[in-house]
Design a protein around this motif. Sequence first.
Motif, PDB file in Angstrom:
ATOM      1  N   ILE A  46       0.858  -1.192   0.000  1.00  0.00           N
ATOM      2  CA  ILE A  46       0.000   0.000   0.000  1.00  0.00           C
ATOM      3  C   ILE A  46       0.890   1.236   0.000  1.00  0.00           C
ATOM      4  N   ASP A  47       0.621   2.130  -0.954  1.00  0.00           N
ATOM      5  CA  ASP A  47       1.369   3.369  -1.073  1.00  0.00           C
ATOM      6  C   ASP A  47       0.399   4.543  -0.907  1.00  0.00           C
ATOM      7  N   TYR A  48       0.786   5.536  -0.141  1.00  0.00           N
ATOM      8  CA  TYR A  48      -0.070   6.694   0.100  1.00  0.00           C
ATOM      9  C   TYR A  48      -0.322   7.452  -1.206  1.00  0.00           C
ATOM     10  N   ALA A  49      -1.556   7.912  -1.396  1.00  0.00           N
ATOM     11  CA  ALA A  49      -1.903   8.715  -2.568  1.00  0.00           C
ATOM     12  C   ALA A  49      -2.671   9.938  -2.100  1.00  0.00           C
ATOM     13  N   ASP A  59      -5.355  -5.288  -7.449  1.00  0.00           N
ATOM     14  CA  ASP A  59      -6.427  -4.485  -8.033  1.00  0.00           C
ATOM     15  C   ASP A  59      -7.594  -4.398  -7.049  1.00  0.00           C
ATOM     16  N   ILE A  60      -7.553  -3.408  -6.168  1.00  0.00           N
ATOM     17  CA  ILE A  60      -8.610  -3.188  -5.183  1.00  0.00           C
ATOM     18  C   ILE A  60      -9.333  -1.914  -5.578  1.00  0.00           C
ATOM     19  N   GLN A  61     -10.640  -2.002  -5.756  1.00  0.00           N
ATOM     20  CA  GLN A  61     -11.418  -0.888  -6.290  1.00  0.00           C
ATOM     21  C   GLN A  61     -12.065  -0.008  -5.223  1.00  0.00           C
ATOM     22  N   SER A 118     -10.085  -2.034   6.215  1.00  0.00           N
ATOM     23  CA  SER A 118      -9.015  -2.707   6.960  1.00  0.00           C
ATOM     24  C   SER A 118      -9.412  -4.145   7.306  1.00  0.00           C
ATOM     25  N   TYR A 119     -10.682  -4.392   7.570  1.00  0.00           N
ATOM     26  CA  TYR A 119     -11.153  -5.757   7.841  1.00  0.00           C
ATOM     27  C   TYR A 119     -10.958  -6.651   6.616  1.00  0.00           C
ATOM     28  N   GLU A 120     -11.366  -6.154   5.454  1.00  0.00           N
ATOM     29  CA  GLU A 120     -11.221  -6.937   4.223  1.00  0.00           C
ATOM     30  C   GLU A 120      -9.762  -7.285   3.956  1.00  0.00           C
ATOM     31  N   MET A 121      -8.875  -6.316   4.168  1.00  0.00           N
ATOM     32  CA  MET A 121      -7.448  -6.564   3.910  1.00  0.00           C
ATOM     33  C   MET A 121      -6.837  -7.506   4.934  1.00  0.00           C
ATOM     34  N   ALA A 122      -7.242  -7.376   6.192  1.00  0.00           N
ATOM     35  CA  ALA A 122      -6.721  -8.263   7.234  1.00  0.00           C
ATOM     36  C   ALA A 122      -7.175  -9.696   7.011  1.00  0.00           C
TER      37      ALA A 122
END
Length: 177
Positions: A46-49, A59-61, A118-122
């Motif tokens: 994950i990179d800050y944008a 590819d996370i939308q 954050s739940y989905e990624m964890a």
Amino acid sequence: EKYCLKSVTISMEPSGKYYASLLYEKSDCENQAEEFDYEDAKILGIDYAMHGMAVFSEDIQKENEGYFRKSEERLAREQRKLSHCVKGSNNYYRQKKRVALCHEKIRNQRKDFLHKLSYEMAEAYDVVAVEDIDMKAMSQCMHFGKSVMDNSYGKFRELLEYKLTWRGKKLVRVDRF
């Protein structure tokens, strides 16, 4: 397992709502430092944008809605009404509560989005690598203040870190340089 109540903190929101925070201590706690296996781990970067919230290696939308920007007009209207009220009057306090409710709604929308993401990624990844940048310094820059604060990347990192730790997964902070 035994839990012991350590403290209770009661706080009141500006909107008039009360919350109680309970702090428990778990007595049979085993701190095991296990070696993490990176070979078979599913990894996300994950990179800050500045626009959106972050750039993901997969590819996370999910995109940050910019809740403050969306509600800015309504909030400004309510704050304008407040400025016309006589300080100390009942209408002043009623309007002040309306402004507080606007801020609370924005905060709750943002928090809901961050918790879900954050739940989905964890759940989906074993290791998440995030860019370690100083959010406070960025928010104080006169060009980016509102966007950085509405972005909530720092809060997202905190939520992601504790959710990964609960699941025995790992968060890796990568230096920005």
